[in-house]
Design an enzyme around this catalytic site. Structure first.
Site, PDB file in Angstrom:
ATOM      1  N   ASN A 117       0.851  -1.196   0.000  1.00  0.00           N
ATOM      2  CA  ASN A 117       0.000   0.000   0.000  1.00  0.00           C
ATOM      3  C   ASN A 117       0.880   1.237   0.000  1.00  0.00           C
ATOM      4  O   ASN A 117       2.101   1.144   0.065  1.00  0.00           O
ATOM      5  CB  ASN A 117      -0.966  -0.016   1.194  1.00  0.00           C
ATOM      6  CG  ASN A 117      -0.231  -0.053   2.517  1.00  0.00           C
ATOM      7  OD1 ASN A 117       0.446   0.900   2.869  1.00  0.00           O
ATOM      8  ND2 ASN A 117      -0.343  -1.164   3.239  1.00  0.00           N
TER       9      ASN A 117
ATOM     10  N   LYS B 125     -10.729  -3.207  20.208  1.00  0.00           N
ATOM     11  CA  LYS B 125      -9.304  -3.556  20.322  1.00  0.00           C
ATOM     12  C   LYS B 125      -8.708  -3.175  21.690  1.00  0.00           C
ATOM     13  O   LYS B 125      -7.498  -3.232  21.875  1.00  0.00           O
ATOM     14  CB  LYS B 125      -8.515  -2.903  19.178  1.00  0.00           C
ATOM     15  CG  LYS B 125      -8.989  -3.332  17.774  1.00  0.00           C
ATOM     16  CD  LYS B 125      -8.034  -2.932  16.664  1.00  0.00           C
ATOM     17  CE  LYS B 125      -8.621  -3.200  15.286  1.00  0.00           C
ATOM     18  NZ  LYS B 125      -7.649  -3.058  14.198  1.00  0.00           N
TER      19      LYS B 125
ATOM     20  N   PHE C  36      -4.515   3.762  15.290  1.00  0.00           N
ATOM     21  CA  PHE C  36      -4.979   4.693  14.269  1.00  0.00           C
ATOM     22  C   PHE C  36      -6.186   4.083  13.571  1.00  0.00           C
ATOM     23  O   PHE C  36      -6.332   2.862  13.530  1.00  0.00           O
ATOM     24  CB  PHE C  36      -3.874   4.959  13.225  1.00  0.00           C
ATOM     25  CG  PHE C  36      -2.999   6.126  13.586  1.00  0.00           C
ATOM     26  CD1 PHE C  36      -2.143   6.058  14.672  1.00  0.00           C
ATOM     27  CD2 PHE C  36      -3.035   7.300  12.833  1.00  0.00           C
ATOM     28  CE1 PHE C  36      -1.343   7.136  15.015  1.00  0.00           C
ATOM     29  CE2 PHE C  36      -2.240   8.379  13.160  1.00  0.00           C
ATOM     30  CZ  PHE C  36      -1.392   8.305  14.256  1.00  0.00           C
TER      31      PHE C  36
ATOM     32  N   LYS D  98     -13.662   0.574  16.831  1.00  0.00           N
ATOM     33  CA  LYS D  98     -12.322  -0.032  16.845  1.00  0.00           C
ATOM     34  C   LYS D  98     -11.679   0.146  18.218  1.00  0.00           C
ATOM     35  O   LYS D  98     -11.032  -0.759  18.730  1.00  0.00           O
ATOM     36  CB  LYS D  98     -11.417   0.623  15.788  1.00  0.00           C
ATOM     37  CG  LYS D  98     -11.583   0.018  14.413  1.00  0.00           C
ATOM     38  CD  LYS D  98     -10.669   0.657  13.392  1.00  0.00           C
ATOM     39  CE  LYS D  98     -11.208   0.364  11.989  1.00  0.00           C
ATOM     40  NZ  LYS D  98     -10.573   1.165  10.955  1.00  0.00           N
TER      41      LYS D  98
ATOM     42  N   LYS E  44       8.967 -16.883 -10.364  1.00  0.00           N
ATOM     43  CA  LYS E  44       8.097 -15.824 -10.879  1.00  0.00           C
ATOM     44  C   LYS E  44       6.919 -16.473 -11.611  1.00  0.00           C
ATOM     45  O   LYS E  44       7.140 -17.360 -12.455  1.00  0.00           O
ATOM     46  CB  LYS E  44       8.928 -14.970 -11.838  1.00  0.00           C
ATOM     47  CG  LYS E  44       8.215 -13.771 -12.359  1.00  0.00           C
ATOM     48  CD  LYS E  44       9.125 -12.978 -13.275  1.00  0.00           C
ATOM     49  CE  LYS E  44       8.302 -12.039 -14.122  1.00  0.00           C
ATOM     50  NZ  LYS E  44       8.833 -11.840 -15.442  1.00  0.00           N
TER      51      LYS E  44
ATOM     52  N   ASP F 286      -4.460  -6.223   5.612  1.00  0.00           N
ATOM     53  CA  ASP F 286      -5.396  -7.088   6.323  1.00  0.00           C
ATOM     54  C   ASP F 286      -5.358  -8.516   5.781  1.00  0.00           C
ATOM     55  O   ASP F 286      -5.699  -9.460   6.473  1.00  0.00           O
ATOM     56  CB  ASP F 286      -6.815  -6.525   6.205  1.00  0.00           C
ATOM     57  CG  ASP F 286      -6.979  -5.263   7.045  1.00  0.00           C
ATOM     58  OD1 ASP F 286      -6.329  -5.181   8.112  1.00  0.00           O
ATOM     59  OD2 ASP F 286      -7.726  -4.352   6.632  1.00  0.00           O
TER      60      ASP F 286
HETATM   61  N1  CTP Z   1      -3.728  -2.795  12.563  1.00  0.00           N
HETATM   62  C1  CTP Z   1      -2.889  -3.781  13.038  1.00  0.00           C
HETATM   63  N2  CTP Z   1      -2.881  -5.006  12.438  1.00  0.00           N
HETATM   64  C2  CTP Z   1      -3.697  -5.274  11.399  1.00  0.00           C
HETATM   65  C3  CTP Z   1      -4.563  -4.260  10.911  1.00  0.00           C
HETATM   66  C4  CTP Z   1      -4.549  -3.035  11.526  1.00  0.00           C
HETATM   67  O1  CTP Z   1      -2.135  -3.524  13.983  1.00  0.00           O
HETATM   68  N3  CTP Z   1      -3.670  -6.459  10.827  1.00  0.00           N
HETATM   69  C5  CTP Z   1      -3.735  -1.496  13.261  1.00  0.00           C
HETATM   70  C6  CTP Z   1      -3.256  -0.299  12.458  1.00  0.00           C
HETATM   71  O2  CTP Z   1      -1.867  -0.082  12.649  1.00  0.00           O
HETATM   72  C7  CTP Z   1      -4.097   0.812  13.048  1.00  0.00           C
HETATM   73  C8  CTP Z   1      -5.376   0.129  13.463  1.00  0.00           C
HETATM   74  O3  CTP Z   1      -5.078  -1.249  13.576  1.00  0.00           O
HETATM   75  O4  CTP Z   1      -3.480   1.359  14.210  1.00  0.00           O
HETATM   76  C9  CTP Z   1      -6.554   0.300  12.575  1.00  0.00           C
HETATM   77  O5  CTP Z   1      -6.262  -0.015  11.273  1.00  0.00           O
HETATM   78  P1  CTP Z   1      -7.359   0.075  10.136  1.00  0.00           P
HETATM   79  O6  CTP Z   1      -6.801  -0.466   8.870  1.00  0.00           O
HETATM   80  O7  CTP Z   1      -7.987   1.443  10.145  1.00  0.00           O
HETATM   81  O8  CTP Z   1      -8.472  -0.878  10.719  1.00  0.00           O
HETATM   82  P2  CTP Z   1      -8.791  -2.378  10.600  1.00  0.00           P
HETATM   83  O9  CTP Z   1      -8.848  -2.910  11.994  1.00  0.00           O
HETATM   84  O10 CTP Z   1      -7.868  -3.096   9.661  1.00  0.00           O
HETATM   85  O11 CTP Z   1     -10.266  -2.341  10.033  1.00  0.00           O
HETATM   86  P3  CTP Z   1     -10.820  -1.957   8.567  1.00  0.00           P
HETATM   87  O12 CTP Z   1      -9.658  -2.100   7.612  1.00  0.00           O
HETATM   88  O13 CTP Z   1     -11.892  -2.946   8.378  1.00  0.00           O
HETATM   89  O14 CTP Z   1     -11.316  -0.541   8.686  1.00  0.00           O
END
Ligand code: CTP
Length: 393
Positions: free
Chosen positions: A206, A340, A322, A336, A286, A276
Protein backbone atom coordinates in the site's frame (compact mmCIF):
# COMPACT_ATOMS: atom_id res chain seq x y z
CA UNK A 1 27.96 21.40 30.85
CA UNK A 2 31.55 20.16 30.64
CA UNK A 3 31.96 18.04 27.55
CA UNK A 4 35.04 16.00 26.71
CA UNK A 5 35.49 15.28 23.02
CA UNK A 6 37.83 12.39 22.24
CA UNK A 7 39.07 12.73 18.67
CA UNK A 8 40.54 9.73 16.87
CA UNK A 9 42.26 9.39 13.51
CA UNK A 10 39.60 9.53 10.84
CA UNK A 11 39.03 12.03 8.06
CA UNK A 12 35.79 13.09 9.79
CA UNK A 13 38.00 14.77 12.43
CA UNK A 14 37.81 17.83 10.18
CA UNK A 15 34.19 18.30 11.32
CA UNK A 16 35.13 18.51 15.01
CA UNK A 17 35.96 22.24 14.98
CA UNK A 18 32.35 22.87 13.85
CA UNK A 19 31.07 20.67 16.66
CA UNK A 20 33.22 22.50 19.23
CA UNK A 21 31.71 25.79 18.04
CA UNK A 22 28.17 24.46 18.44
CA UNK A 23 28.86 23.47 22.03
CA UNK A 24 30.68 26.70 22.85
CA UNK A 25 28.01 28.90 21.27
CA UNK A 26 25.41 27.20 23.47
CA UNK A 27 27.51 28.01 26.56
CA UNK A 28 29.12 24.63 27.21
CA UNK A 29 32.77 24.01 28.08
CA UNK A 30 34.72 21.70 25.79
CA UNK A 31 37.92 19.82 26.52
CA UNK A 32 39.44 17.90 23.63
CA UNK A 33 41.61 14.81 23.88
CA UNK A 34 43.15 13.58 20.64
CA UNK A 35 45.14 10.58 19.51
CA UNK A 36 48.35 11.16 17.57
CA UNK A 37 46.61 9.95 14.41
CA UNK A 38 43.78 12.45 14.91
CA UNK A 39 46.32 15.27 14.79
CA UNK A 40 47.15 14.24 11.22
CA UNK A 41 43.62 15.34 10.26
CA UNK A 42 42.96 18.38 12.42
CA UNK A 43 45.48 20.72 14.00
CA UNK A 44 46.17 21.26 17.67
CA UNK A 45 46.04 25.01 17.08
CA UNK A 46 42.52 24.93 15.60
CA UNK A 47 41.21 22.82 18.45
CA UNK A 48 42.87 24.83 21.19
CA UNK A 49 41.74 28.13 19.67
CA UNK A 50 38.10 27.06 19.35
CA UNK A 51 37.83 25.22 22.66
CA UNK A 52 39.90 27.78 24.56
CA UNK A 53 41.64 24.90 26.36
CA UNK A 54 44.90 23.09 25.96
CA UNK A 55 44.53 19.87 23.99
CA UNK A 56 45.41 16.72 25.88
CA UNK A 57 47.03 14.10 23.65
CA UNK A 58 49.93 12.33 25.34
CA UNK A 59 49.92 10.52 28.66
CA UNK A 60 53.32 11.88 29.61
CA UNK A 61 53.49 15.27 27.90
CA UNK A 62 55.54 17.92 29.59
CA UNK A 63 52.62 20.31 29.55
CA UNK A 64 50.41 17.90 31.54
CA UNK A 65 49.75 19.38 34.92
CA UNK A 66 49.92 15.96 36.57
CA UNK A 67 50.58 12.36 35.58
CA UNK A 68 46.97 11.56 36.48
CA UNK A 69 45.44 14.00 33.99
CA UNK A 70 43.04 11.30 32.75
CA UNK A 71 41.65 10.88 36.26
CA UNK A 72 41.29 14.64 36.76
CA UNK A 73 39.50 14.95 33.42
CA UNK A 74 37.13 12.15 34.35
CA UNK A 75 36.09 14.25 37.35
CA UNK A 76 35.79 17.44 35.31
CA UNK A 77 33.70 16.09 32.41
CA UNK A 78 29.94 15.64 32.57
CA UNK A 79 29.87 13.66 29.33
CA UNK A 80 32.39 11.96 27.08
CA UNK A 81 31.93 11.97 23.33
CA UNK A 82 34.26 10.06 20.99
CA UNK A 83 34.01 11.62 17.54
CA UNK A 84 35.04 10.39 15.11
CA UNK A 85 35.35 6.91 16.61
CA UNK A 86 37.57 4.68 14.50
CA UNK A 87 37.31 0.88 14.46
CA UNK A 88 40.48 0.91 16.55
CA UNK A 89 39.16 2.96 19.49
CA UNK A 90 35.89 1.02 19.38
CA UNK A 91 37.84 -2.24 19.63
CA UNK A 92 39.92 -0.86 22.50
CA UNK A 93 36.85 0.36 24.36
CA UNK A 94 35.06 -2.97 23.90
CA UNK A 95 38.03 -4.77 25.41
CA UNK A 96 39.14 -2.33 28.10
CA UNK A 97 42.48 -1.54 26.49
CA UNK A 98 44.15 1.60 27.86
CA UNK A 99 47.41 2.30 26.04
CA UNK A 100 47.34 6.03 25.32
CA UNK A 101 45.85 9.24 26.69
CA UNK A 102 42.42 8.87 25.11
CA UNK A 103 41.87 5.15 25.74
CA UNK A 104 43.05 5.56 29.33
CA UNK A 105 40.63 8.41 29.90
CA UNK A 106 37.87 6.45 28.16
CA UNK A 107 38.37 3.40 30.36
CA UNK A 108 38.26 5.46 33.53
CA UNK A 109 35.25 7.46 32.31
CA UNK A 110 33.23 4.38 31.43
CA UNK A 111 33.72 3.25 35.02
CA UNK A 112 31.52 6.18 36.14
CA UNK A 113 27.81 6.54 35.64
CA UNK A 114 28.27 9.55 33.35
CA UNK A 115 27.04 9.34 29.73
CA UNK A 116 29.46 8.19 27.03
CA UNK A 117 28.69 8.60 23.31
CA UNK A 118 30.56 7.38 20.27
CA UNK A 119 30.21 8.46 16.65
CA UNK A 120 31.57 5.64 14.48
CA UNK A 121 33.17 6.79 11.22
CA UNK A 122 34.99 4.46 8.87
CA UNK A 123 34.94 2.64 5.58
CA UNK A 124 31.77 0.54 5.06
CA UNK A 125 33.56 -2.83 5.08
CA UNK A 126 35.40 -1.94 8.28
CA UNK A 127 32.08 -0.99 9.86
CA UNK A 128 30.45 -4.18 8.67
CA UNK A 129 33.34 -6.42 9.67
CA UNK A 130 32.10 -8.97 12.20
CA UNK A 131 34.65 -7.78 14.76
CA UNK A 132 33.49 -4.15 14.55
CA UNK A 133 29.84 -5.16 14.71
CA UNK A 134 30.58 -7.31 17.74
CA UNK A 135 32.50 -4.51 19.42
CA UNK A 136 29.75 -1.94 18.80
CA UNK A 137 27.18 -4.36 20.19
CA UNK A 138 29.37 -4.83 23.26
CA UNK A 139 29.58 -1.07 23.78
CA UNK A 140 25.81 -0.84 23.49
CA UNK A 141 25.48 -3.51 26.17
CA UNK A 142 27.94 -1.56 28.31
CA UNK A 143 25.52 1.37 28.23
CA UNK A 144 27.38 3.51 25.70
CA UNK A 145 25.23 5.44 23.27
CA UNK A 146 26.04 4.93 19.62
CA UNK A 147 25.33 7.93 17.40
CA UNK A 148 24.99 5.95 14.19
CA UNK A 149 26.95 6.82 11.09
CA UNK A 150 25.05 7.59 7.91
CA UNK A 151 25.23 6.64 4.28
CA UNK A 152 27.12 8.88 1.87
CA UNK A 153 30.33 9.48 0.01
CA UNK A 154 33.31 8.28 2.02
CA UNK A 155 36.87 9.55 1.94
CA UNK A 156 37.97 6.42 0.07
CA UNK A 157 35.67 7.43 -2.81
CA UNK A 158 33.12 4.69 -2.16
CA UNK A 159 29.52 5.45 -1.32
CA UNK A 160 28.16 3.56 1.66
CA UNK A 161 27.52 3.50 5.36
CA UNK A 162 30.24 4.77 7.66
CA UNK A 163 30.04 8.53 7.28
CA UNK A 164 30.12 10.24 10.67
CA UNK A 165 26.89 11.89 11.81
CA UNK A 166 26.82 15.63 11.09
CA UNK A 167 27.82 18.01 13.92
CA UNK A 168 24.22 19.25 14.41
CA UNK A 169 22.96 15.72 14.78
CA UNK A 170 25.70 14.86 17.25
CA UNK A 171 24.94 18.01 19.20
CA UNK A 172 21.23 17.14 19.41
CA UNK A 173 22.01 13.67 20.70
CA UNK A 174 24.55 14.74 23.27
CA UNK A 175 22.92 17.76 24.85
CA UNK A 176 20.05 16.38 26.87
CA UNK A 177 16.74 17.80 25.73
CA UNK A 178 15.77 20.58 28.01
CA UNK A 179 12.99 18.59 29.63
CA UNK A 180 12.81 14.84 29.28
CA UNK A 181 9.35 13.86 30.49
CA UNK A 182 9.60 10.38 28.98
CA UNK A 183 13.02 9.50 30.40
CA UNK A 184 13.09 5.89 31.57
CA UNK A 185 10.05 4.96 29.48
CA UNK A 186 10.01 2.75 26.42
CA UNK A 187 7.41 2.68 23.65
CA UNK A 188 6.76 0.43 20.72
CA UNK A 189 5.83 2.07 17.42
CA UNK A 190 4.81 0.40 14.16
CA UNK A 191 5.18 2.38 10.96
CA UNK A 192 4.92 2.14 7.20
CA UNK A 193 3.24 -0.41 4.96
CA UNK A 194 3.58 -4.17 4.91
CA UNK A 195 4.43 -6.10 1.76
CA UNK A 196 2.71 -9.41 1.23
CA UNK A 197 4.73 -11.46 -1.23
CA UNK A 198 3.14 -13.92 -3.62
CA UNK A 199 5.97 -14.80 -6.00
CA UNK A 200 9.68 -14.15 -6.37
CA UNK A 201 9.25 -10.55 -7.55
CA UNK A 202 5.73 -9.38 -6.65
CA UNK A 203 3.84 -8.39 -3.57
CA UNK A 204 0.64 -6.71 -2.46
CA UNK A 205 1.42 -3.44 -0.68
CA UNK A 206 0.00 0.00 0.00
CA UNK A 207 1.00 3.64 -0.30
CA UNK A 208 1.90 4.28 3.36
CA UNK A 209 5.15 6.29 3.60
CA UNK A 210 5.78 5.69 7.30
CA UNK A 211 6.19 9.44 7.93
CA UNK A 212 3.64 9.61 10.76
CA UNK A 213 5.14 6.71 12.72
CA UNK A 214 8.71 7.96 12.29
CA UNK A 215 7.67 11.46 13.43
CA UNK A 216 6.09 9.95 16.56
CA UNK A 217 9.23 7.90 17.25
CA UNK A 218 11.41 11.04 16.92
CA UNK A 219 9.14 13.01 19.20
CA UNK A 220 9.29 10.34 21.93
CA UNK A 221 13.09 10.14 21.64
CA UNK A 222 13.39 13.93 21.85
CA UNK A 223 11.44 13.76 25.10
CA UNK A 224 13.93 11.26 26.52
CA UNK A 225 11.99 8.04 25.87
CA UNK A 226 13.34 4.90 24.22
CA UNK A 227 11.61 3.56 21.15
CA UNK A 228 11.36 0.18 19.47
CA UNK A 229 10.35 1.22 15.96
CA UNK A 230 9.06 -1.71 13.91
CA UNK A 231 9.09 -0.43 10.38
CA UNK A 232 7.68 -1.87 7.19
CA UNK A 233 9.52 -1.05 3.96
CA UNK A 234 10.08 2.74 3.78
CA UNK A 235 12.73 5.10 2.47
CA UNK A 236 12.94 6.92 5.80
CA UNK A 237 15.75 6.42 8.26
CA UNK A 238 15.71 7.35 11.87
CA UNK A 239 18.97 8.57 13.31
CA UNK A 240 18.14 9.14 16.95
CA UNK A 241 20.23 6.97 19.22
CA UNK A 242 17.22 6.23 21.44
CA UNK A 243 15.31 4.71 18.51
CA UNK A 244 15.95 1.03 17.84
CA UNK A 245 14.60 0.48 14.31
CA UNK A 246 13.67 -3.09 13.42
CA UNK A 247 12.85 -3.50 9.73
CA UNK A 248 10.28 -6.06 8.69
CA UNK A 249 8.42 -6.77 5.49
CA UNK A 250 5.20 -8.67 6.05
CA UNK A 251 2.34 -8.32 8.51
CA UNK A 252 3.27 -11.61 10.11
CA UNK A 253 6.86 -10.47 10.72
CA UNK A 254 5.56 -7.19 12.17
CA UNK A 255 3.16 -9.15 14.37
CA UNK A 256 5.85 -11.51 15.71
CA UNK A 257 8.24 -8.61 16.45
CA UNK A 258 5.53 -6.54 18.14
CA UNK A 259 4.35 -9.28 20.47
CA UNK A 260 7.94 -10.07 21.39
CA UNK A 261 8.72 -6.46 22.44
CA UNK A 262 5.38 -5.21 23.81
CA UNK A 263 5.66 -6.83 27.27
CA UNK A 264 8.82 -4.77 27.97
CA UNK A 265 7.26 -1.46 26.89
CA UNK A 266 5.24 1.19 28.70
CA UNK A 267 2.94 1.45 25.74
CA UNK A 268 2.56 1.23 21.99
CA UNK A 269 1.35 3.45 19.18
CA UNK A 270 0.49 1.51 16.06
CA UNK A 271 0.55 3.67 12.94
CA UNK A 272 1.44 0.98 10.38
CA UNK A 273 -0.85 0.39 7.45
CA UNK A 274 -0.88 -3.36 7.93
CA UNK A 275 -2.25 -5.43 5.06
CA UNK A 276 -5.40 -7.09 6.32
CA UNK A 277 -4.92 -9.99 3.89
CA UNK A 278 -2.02 -11.90 2.37
CA UNK A 279 -1.82 -14.30 -0.55
CA UNK A 280 -2.61 -17.82 0.59
CA UNK A 281 0.41 -19.23 -1.21
CA UNK A 282 3.85 -17.83 -2.01
CA UNK A 283 6.12 -19.28 -4.64
CA UNK A 284 9.86 -18.80 -4.95
CA UNK A 285 9.70 -18.52 -8.72
CA UNK A 286 8.10 -15.82 -10.88
CA UNK A 287 4.54 -16.63 -11.93
CA UNK A 288 4.40 -16.77 -15.73
CA UNK A 289 1.69 -15.17 -17.86
CA UNK A 290 -0.89 -17.70 -18.89
CA UNK A 291 -2.70 -15.95 -21.72
CA UNK A 292 -6.22 -14.57 -21.47
CA UNK A 293 -7.52 -16.66 -18.63
CA UNK A 294 -6.45 -14.08 -15.98
CA UNK A 295 -4.90 -14.74 -12.61
CA UNK A 296 -6.71 -15.28 -9.34
CA UNK A 297 -4.83 -14.82 -6.11
CA UNK A 298 -6.57 -16.23 -3.08
CA UNK A 299 -6.12 -14.07 0.03
CA UNK A 300 -6.28 -15.07 3.65
CA UNK A 301 -6.54 -12.83 6.69
CA UNK A 302 -3.48 -11.52 8.55
CA UNK A 303 -3.33 -11.36 12.34
CA UNK A 304 -4.49 -8.05 13.83
CA UNK A 305 -1.46 -6.69 15.71
CA UNK A 306 -3.33 -3.93 17.50
CA UNK A 307 -6.12 -6.22 18.70
CA UNK A 308 -3.54 -8.75 19.93
CA UNK A 309 -1.63 -6.11 21.90
CA UNK A 310 -4.99 -4.94 23.27
CA UNK A 311 -5.57 -8.43 24.66
CA UNK A 312 -2.02 -8.58 26.09
CA UNK A 313 -2.13 -5.13 27.70
CA UNK A 314 -1.30 -5.14 31.42
CA UNK A 315 -1.35 -2.58 34.25
CA UNK A 316 -0.53 0.95 33.10
CA UNK A 317 0.52 0.00 29.56
CA UNK A 318 -1.00 2.48 27.15
CA UNK A 319 -2.21 1.48 23.72
CA UNK A 320 -2.95 3.90 20.91
CA UNK A 321 -4.20 2.91 17.48
CA UNK A 322 -4.98 4.69 14.27
CA UNK A 323 -8.13 4.42 12.21
CA UNK A 324 -8.22 5.41 8.59
CA UNK A 325 -11.85 5.80 7.65
CA UNK A 326 -13.83 6.91 4.65
CA UNK A 327 -17.46 6.50 5.84
CA UNK A 328 -19.17 6.82 9.18
CA UNK A 329 -15.80 7.89 10.47
CA UNK A 330 -16.43 8.65 14.14
CA UNK A 331 -18.67 5.67 14.82
CA UNK A 332 -16.31 3.23 13.09
CA UNK A 333 -13.28 4.61 14.92
CA UNK A 334 -15.09 4.39 18.26
CA UNK A 335 -16.00 0.78 17.54
CA UNK A 336 -12.32 -0.03 16.84
CA UNK A 337 -11.28 1.64 20.10
CA UNK A 338 -13.47 -0.56 22.28
CA UNK A 339 -13.10 -3.75 20.22
CA UNK A 340 -9.30 -3.56 20.32
CA UNK A 341 -9.13 -2.42 24.00
CA UNK A 342 -7.35 0.89 23.29
CA UNK A 343 -6.81 3.98 25.42
CA UNK A 344 -6.98 6.32 22.45
CA UNK A 345 -7.70 6.03 18.77
CA UNK A 346 -6.38 8.59 16.32
CA UNK A 347 -8.76 8.99 13.44
CA UNK A 348 -7.77 10.07 9.96
CA UNK A 349 -10.41 10.70 7.40
CA UNK A 350 -9.51 10.22 3.77
CA UNK A 351 -12.17 12.86 3.09
CA UNK A 352 -9.89 15.54 4.61
CA UNK A 353 -7.50 17.17 2.17
CA UNK A 354 -3.88 17.04 3.35
CA UNK A 355 -4.49 13.97 5.51
CA UNK A 356 -3.43 10.41 4.79
CA UNK A 357 -0.66 8.68 2.87
CA UNK A 358 2.54 10.23 1.58
CA UNK A 359 1.90 13.89 2.43
CA UNK A 360 3.76 15.87 5.11
CA UNK A 361 0.59 17.08 6.80
CA UNK A 362 -2.18 15.36 8.68
CA UNK A 363 -5.49 16.16 10.30
CA UNK A 364 -6.55 13.88 13.09
CA UNK A 365 -9.31 13.50 15.63
CA UNK A 366 -8.30 12.08 19.00
CA UNK A 367 -10.93 9.84 20.58
CA UNK A 368 -10.56 8.79 24.21
CA UNK A 369 -11.76 5.70 26.01
CA UNK A 370 -14.35 7.78 27.90
CA UNK A 371 -15.84 8.80 24.56
CA UNK A 372 -14.55 12.39 24.53
CA UNK A 373 -13.33 13.67 21.19
CA UNK A 374 -10.80 16.37 20.21
CA UNK A 375 -10.87 17.43 16.61
CA UNK A 376 -7.53 18.75 15.37
CA UNK A 377 -6.72 21.12 12.55
CA UNK A 378 -4.46 20.50 9.55
CA UNK A 379 -0.89 20.43 10.89
CA UNK A 380 2.52 19.12 9.92
CA UNK A 381 3.05 15.45 10.79
CA UNK A 382 5.67 16.59 13.31
CA UNK A 383 3.09 18.75 15.12
CA UNK A 384 0.51 15.97 15.03
CA UNK A 385 3.19 13.63 16.45
CA UNK A 386 3.76 16.07 19.34
CA UNK A 387 0.01 16.11 20.09
CA UNK A 388 -0.12 12.31 20.15
CA UNK A 389 3.03 11.91 22.24
CA UNK A 390 1.59 14.40 24.75
CA UNK A 391 -1.02 11.71 25.52
CA UNK A 392 1.67 9.38 26.90
CA UNK A 393 2.33 9.29 30.60
N1 CTP B 1 -3.73 -2.79 12.56
C1 CTP B 1 -2.89 -3.78 13.04
N2 CTP B 1 -2.88 -5.01 12.44
C2 CTP B 1 -3.70 -5.27 11.40
C3 CTP B 1 -4.56 -4.26 10.91
C4 CTP B 1 -4.55 -3.03 11.53
O1 CTP B 1 -2.14 -3.52 13.98
N3 CTP B 1 -3.67 -6.46 10.83
C5 CTP B 1 -3.73 -1.50 13.26
C6 CTP B 1 -3.26 -0.30 12.46
O2 CTP B 1 -1.87 -0.08 12.65
C7 CTP B 1 -4.10 0.81 13.05
C8 CTP B 1 -5.38 0.13 13.46
O3 CTP B 1 -5.08 -1.25 13.58
O4 CTP B 1 -3.48 1.36 14.21
C9 CTP B 1 -6.55 0.30 12.58
O5 CTP B 1 -6.26 -0.01 11.27
P1 CTP B 1 -7.36 0.08 10.14
O6 CTP B 1 -6.80 -0.47 8.87
O7 CTP B 1 -7.99 1.44 10.14
O8 CTP B 1 -8.47 -0.88 10.72
P2 CTP B 1 -8.79 -2.38 10.60
O9 CTP B 1 -8.85 -2.91 11.99
O10 CTP B 1 -7.87 -3.10 9.66
O11 CTP B 1 -10.27 -2.34 10.03
P3 CTP B 1 -10.82 -1.96 8.57
O12 CTP B 1 -9.66 -2.10 7.61
O13 CTP B 1 -11.89 -2.95 8.38
O14 CTP B 1 -11.32 -0.54 8.69
Amino acid sequence: MNIIIGITGGIAAYKIPMLIRLFKQAGHEVQCVATDHALQFVTRLTIETLSGRRLYSGLFEESNERSTEHIALKEWGDELLIAPATANIIAKMANGIADDALSTLTLSFTGTTKPVYICPAMNTQMLEAPATRRNIEQLRKDGITIIESGCGELACGAVGNGRMAEPEEIYNNVIPCKIEPLKGKKYLITAGPTYERFDAVRFIGNYSSGKMGYAIAESIAEKGGDVVLISGPTHIESKHSRINTIRVESAREMYATAIEHFPNCDGAILTAAVADYRPKTQTDHKIKKKGDEGLTIELIQNPDILATLGSMKKGCQMLIGFALETDNELANAQKKLSKKNLDYIIMNSLNDRGAGFGVDTNKVTIIRRDGSVTEGSLKSKKEVAEDIVALLK
